[in-house]
Design a protein around this motif. Structure first.
Motif, PDB file in Angstrom:
ATOM      1  N   ALA A   1      76.866 -53.142   1.387  1.00  0.00           N
ATOM      2  CA  ALA A   1      77.596 -54.215   0.878  1.00  0.00           C
ATOM      3  C   ALA A   1      79.142 -53.568   1.173  1.00  0.00           C
ATOM      4  O   ALA A   1      80.057 -54.505   1.345  1.00  0.00           O
ATOM      5  CB  ALA A   1      77.266 -54.281  -0.558  1.00  0.00           C
ATOM      6  N   VAL A   2      79.465 -52.615   0.699  1.00  0.00           N
ATOM      7  CA  VAL A   2      80.617 -52.017   0.682  1.00  0.00           C
ATOM      8  C   VAL A   2      81.345 -51.983   2.145  1.00  0.00           C
ATOM      9  O   VAL A   2      82.572 -52.447   2.447  1.00  0.00           O
ATOM     10  CB  VAL A   2      80.961 -50.615   0.256  1.00  0.00           C
TER      11      VAL A   2
ATOM     12  N   THR B   1      80.300 -62.514  -2.593  1.00  0.00           N
ATOM     13  CA  THR B   1      79.039 -63.052  -1.682  1.00  0.00           C
ATOM     14  C   THR B   1      78.454 -62.144  -0.939  1.00  0.00           C
ATOM     15  O   THR B   1      77.297 -61.960  -1.148  1.00  0.00           O
ATOM     16  CB  THR B   1      79.521 -64.143  -0.831  1.00  0.00           C
ATOM     17  N   VAL B   2      78.980 -61.208  -0.431  1.00  0.00           N
ATOM     18  CA  VAL B   2      78.424 -60.224   0.486  1.00  0.00           C
ATOM     19  C   VAL B   2      77.662 -59.340  -0.582  1.00  0.00           C
ATOM     20  O   VAL B   2      76.580 -58.621  -0.080  1.00  0.00           O
ATOM     21  CB  VAL B   2      79.540 -59.495   1.565  1.00  0.00           C
ATOM     22  N   CYS B   3      78.444 -58.541  -1.398  1.00  0.00           N
ATOM     23  CA  CYS B   3      77.877 -57.679  -2.266  1.00  0.00           C
ATOM     24  C   CYS B   3      76.553 -58.307  -3.011  1.00  0.00           C
ATOM     25  O   CYS B   3      75.569 -57.465  -2.940  1.00  0.00           O
ATOM     26  CB  CYS B   3      78.641 -56.947  -3.185  1.00  0.00           C
TER      27      CYS B   3
ATOM     28  N   PRO C   1      78.266 -66.513 -11.574  1.00  0.00           N
ATOM     29  CA  PRO C   1      79.477 -66.027 -12.461  1.00  0.00           C
ATOM     30  C   PRO C   1      80.145 -65.078 -11.699  1.00  0.00           C
ATOM     31  O   PRO C   1      81.160 -64.819 -12.049  1.00  0.00           O
ATOM     32  CB  PRO C   1      78.613 -65.549 -13.709  1.00  0.00           C
ATOM     33  N   ARG C   2      79.568 -64.134 -10.970  1.00  0.00           N
ATOM     34  CA  ARG C   2      80.125 -63.133 -10.394  1.00  0.00           C
ATOM     35  C   ARG C   2      81.320 -63.502  -9.300  1.00  0.00           C
ATOM     36  O   ARG C   2      82.403 -63.166  -9.293  1.00  0.00           O
ATOM     37  CB  ARG C   2      79.350 -62.063  -9.508  1.00  0.00           C
ATOM     38  N   ILE C   3      80.881 -64.436  -8.552  1.00  0.00           N
ATOM     39  CA  ILE C   3      81.855 -65.109  -7.604  1.00  0.00           C
ATOM     40  C   ILE C   3      82.943 -65.927  -8.254  1.00  0.00           C
ATOM     41  O   ILE C   3      84.068 -65.739  -8.083  1.00  0.00           O
ATOM     42  CB  ILE C   3      81.075 -66.361  -6.607  1.00  0.00           C
TER      43      ILE C   3
ATOM     44  N   ALA D   1      78.913 -51.864  -7.491  1.00  0.00           N
ATOM     45  CA  ALA D   1      77.953 -52.205  -8.712  1.00  0.00           C
ATOM     46  C   ALA D   1      77.364 -53.310  -8.529  1.00  0.00           C
ATOM     47  O   ALA D   1      76.313 -53.362  -9.054  1.00  0.00           O
ATOM     48  CB  ALA D   1      79.262 -52.054  -9.998  1.00  0.00           C
ATOM     49  N   MET D   2      77.884 -54.585  -8.224  1.00  0.00           N
ATOM     50  CA  MET D   2      77.384 -55.876  -8.103  1.00  0.00           C
ATOM     51  C   MET D   2      75.900 -55.669  -7.107  1.00  0.00           C
ATOM     52  O   MET D   2      75.094 -55.953  -7.773  1.00  0.00           O
ATOM     53  CB  MET D   2      78.105 -56.836  -7.335  1.00  0.00           C
ATOM     54  N   ALA D   3      76.017 -54.943  -6.038  1.00  0.00           N
ATOM     55  CA  ALA D   3      75.081 -55.004  -5.158  1.00  0.00           C
ATOM     56  C   ALA D   3      73.832 -53.896  -5.784  1.00  0.00           C
ATOM     57  O   ALA D   3      72.845 -54.350  -5.923  1.00  0.00           O
ATOM     58  CB  ALA D   3      75.403 -54.205  -3.745  1.00  0.00           C
TER      59      ALA D   3
END
Lengths: 413, 275
Positions: free
Chosen positions: B255-256, B227-229, B159-161, B128-130
């Protein structure tokens, strides 16, 4: 010499092997409305994105008040970008936020204003853009035109010093298109910001612009006043500008300034020596005040309706008309002398008061309950064969203008 | 600070060693991309401590953490139940069915809890982030943030991290707990292991070190996944040969896949460092 606010010096931008901007040199001065015109896909948006730093030039540089923006330190850059607002071509609204939240977003994130002040500022913009009924809706629930107005509200809400409008009127009907241009013009005069506009609304956009920049095949082929652009001889005029003007004429039945002049010259060729004719000029007085009291959309409806009424009335006696400015219409009566034209004007004035104003009020959906005022001025000037410069005659007609009709608080006078 | 991803450069000139050239280009691309990812991570971590971040962090704790609870509990329960079944039949062969509690608890706390939680959150919230950031990129919303003087990394990524760093250990703890209960359901209620023995073994074998190492892994995975996503979503417009919605799809898939691979690789690295 006045220092440009923003200046491009030899700016070149390439995407892979395609050169989009080729050695661009241009100047934009403080407090003016500069309009960039050009064909679709010609690099206008790319040019605008360089000003906010979304793109960097491959060659050349951009100066802000004489300082290259790529050499600014973080504090200088921050101060510069704080003054700039950008309205994107595709609106770039935040789709997970409501209309209200979208407009409030830059204020909430970049200022320390309290909640009440932010709410007041946002509500003011919502009212001005006639968006108050959709403030809780999400962008995806709105029409393209409404989304455009939300984006415009968001660009204006922070009261920036420089606003970049990337096709602000795309997807709007003719009335709203002119209403948006009128709004930009009014705010620009009131707040004094510098507006850089990309628009295809030729010739309407010329009425609000101080400066025209024509971009063709990656090069600036013209920069100067709208008046100078009218006499600019270049294939670009025939290919691009005239086609847009013709479309506008087809929709309104009113000539553009340039076609009006062409028609005027054709008329002169047909006239014999000593034959007289009359030029008239009509003005909707205090148009900005009218827009302020009724809203820009209604103001434009009044103007549009008046233009069509003038064209229809004088068309029956062989006249032809054109829009001369934001709220001015000119007419040429080729078969009348001044005495006859005065009689025609009297008839026009009487009919306008008796019937025309009612038509205008109905078309613009103006109701008696609301109090508003508009005054229509008209003036005539006689000319004869041999006087080639119509601008001079129009100036004379402007001096002779007097009130031909007035509406005050719904009462026609 | 501008972060740009690496690009492969193609040359029109004839190359006498095409395979070596290709490998070289790929190697340069991977190194550039890794560097960009690292800078992106450092910048995002630093920006966690900027003003106005707390409401955003709380919002993302809800979407990444709270909304992943059910799926993590479900997977945790069945993982524990399967462990209970499998380990019981193995331990019975050695006459050690009594240590089932230890085997289940240690497997979960040290290894399976952090890894499976991270993989589940990657599938649910990482994708969802990506996708979210990717679609914001292609609709110019990220450019709009930039023009409003809002750092997109500060607003979208940090904020996500931070939310992931807070949520992952909590979800891991829940996974561990429900997994041990799952093991109890199959081992004790279904297969007849003594309940007292099961819980005694859980209590006596699991030490603070095991729990700490599980949490360290959870934090490491949180940083990697988020971070990756976010990185994949943020650079959606630079996906090779993909544009628009297709690029968002490619970013989400990358990303996944990349997150899952990195979870397993980093799991080995962290385990070997902690042992």
């Amino acid at each position: 010499m006045v220092q440009p606010l923003i200046e491009f010096k030899g700016v070149t931008k390439r995407f892979s092997h395609h050169t989009v901007l080729d050695q661009i040199d241009l100047q934009i001065y403080e407090g003016e409305v500069a309009t960039i015109i050009g064909k679709s896909g010609g690099g206008k948006s790319v040019l605008l994105k360089h000003i906010v730093g979304l793109l960097q030039p491959d060659e050349g540089y951009i100066l802000y008040k004489g300082q290259p923006i790529h050499q600014m330190n973080k504090r200088e850059w921050d101060q510069y970008i704080r003054q700039v607002s950008y309205m994107f071509q595709n609106n770039a609204l935040f789709d997970s936020m409501t209309v209200f939240e979208n407009i409030a977003f830059p204020l909430r994130q970049t200022t320390h204003l309290n909640r009440r002040v932010i709410e007041e500022k946002v509500r003011l913009r919502l009212e001005q853009m006639e968006l108050h009924e959709v403030e809780k809706k999400y962008p995806s629930e709105l029409s393209g035109g409404m989304q455009k107005r939300v984006a415009l509200s968001r660009a204006l809400v922070t009261d920036p010093k420089i606003i970049l409008f990337d096709e602000p009127t795309t997807g709007q009907d003719m009335i709203r298109r002119n209403a948006i241009l009128s709004m930009i013009s009014e705010y620009q005069k009131r707040l004094g910001f510098t507006a850089i506009l990309i628009s295809h609304d030729v010739p309407d956009v010329f009425f609000i612009s101080n400066r025209i920049l024509a971009l063709d095949e990656g090069k600036i082929i013209f920069q100067g006043t709208p008046e100078a652009f009218e006499t600019f001889q270049h294939p670009f005029q025939d290919e691009f500008v005239e086609s847009l003007e013709e479309l506008q004429e087809h929709l309104t039945g009113i000539y553009s300034k340039r076609h009006f002049k062409v028609r005027y010259q054709q008329m002169l060729h047909r006239k014999r020596s000593q034959e007289k004719f009359v030029v008239g000029l009509f003005t909707l007085e205090d148009f900005d005040g009218l827009c302020a009291s009724l809203g820009h959309t209604t103001g434009q409806k009044v103007l549009d309706s008046l233009g069509r009424y003038i064209n229809k009335h004088f068309g029956t006696v062989g006249g032809f008309s054109a829009r001369q400015g934001r709220s001015q219409f000119s007419i040429v009566l080729p078969f009348s002398d001044l005495h006859e034209a005065e009689e025609i004007l009297k008839d026009f004035s009487r009919e306008l008061r008796e019937e025309g104003l009612r038509t205008i009020q109905t078309e613009a959906r103006l109701y008696r309950e609301s109090c508003y005022e508009f005054i229509i001025l008209g003036g005539l000037a006689e000319s004869q064969f041999g006087v080639k410069e119509i601008d001079h005659i129009l100036d004379q007609a402007r001096k002779n203008q007097r009130e031909v009709a007035r509406v005050f608080c719904g009462e026609r006078r | 600070m501008n972060i740009t991803r690496g690009k492969t450069h193609t040359s029109a000139e004839k190359n006498p060693l095409p395979l070596i050239s290709l490998l070289g280009r790929r190697a340069i691309y991977v190194i550039q991309d890794s560097g960009a990812l690292f800078i992106f991570m450092v910048k995002s971590m630093v920006m966690i401590f900027q003003p106005k971040q707390l409401p955003l962090i709380l919002e993302h704790i809800y979407s990444i953490g709270a909304r992943s609870t059910l799926i993590v509990l479900l997977v945790g329960l069945f993982t524990g139940m399967v462990l209970g079944l499998q380990l019981f039949h193995t331990l019975v062969k050695f006459g050690s069915a009594g240590v089932l509690g230890s085997a289940v608890a240690l497997s979960l706390v040290r290894e399976l809890g952090p890894v499976l939680t991270a993989i589940m959150v990657t599938a649910r919230a990482g994708s969802a982030m990506a996708a979210e950031i990717g679609s914001q990129r292609i609709s110019e919303q990220i450019d709009a943030l930039f023009t409003m003087r809002i750092d997109p990394v500060r607003y979208l990524v940090s904020p996500r991290i931070a939310a992931s760093i807070i949520s992952f250990p909590l979800l891991t703890a829940m996974f561990d707990l429900i997994g041990i209960i799952g093991g109890y359901l199959t081992g004790v209620l279904l297969l007849g292991v003594n309940a007292g023995s099961y819980f005694y073994r859980v209590q006596s074998s699991v030490e603070m070190e095991d729990i700490t190492s599980g949490f360290v892994k959870a934090v490491v995975f949180a940083v990697i996944v988020s971070t990756v996503c976010c990185f994949q979503g943020y650079f959606t417009h630079m996906q090779k040969d993909s544009y628009g919605a297709k690029a968002v799809g490619v970013s989400t898939t990358s990303a996944v896949v990349l997150s899952c691979v990195l979870i397993l690789i980093s799991d080995y690295v962290v385990t070997s460092l902690l042992l």
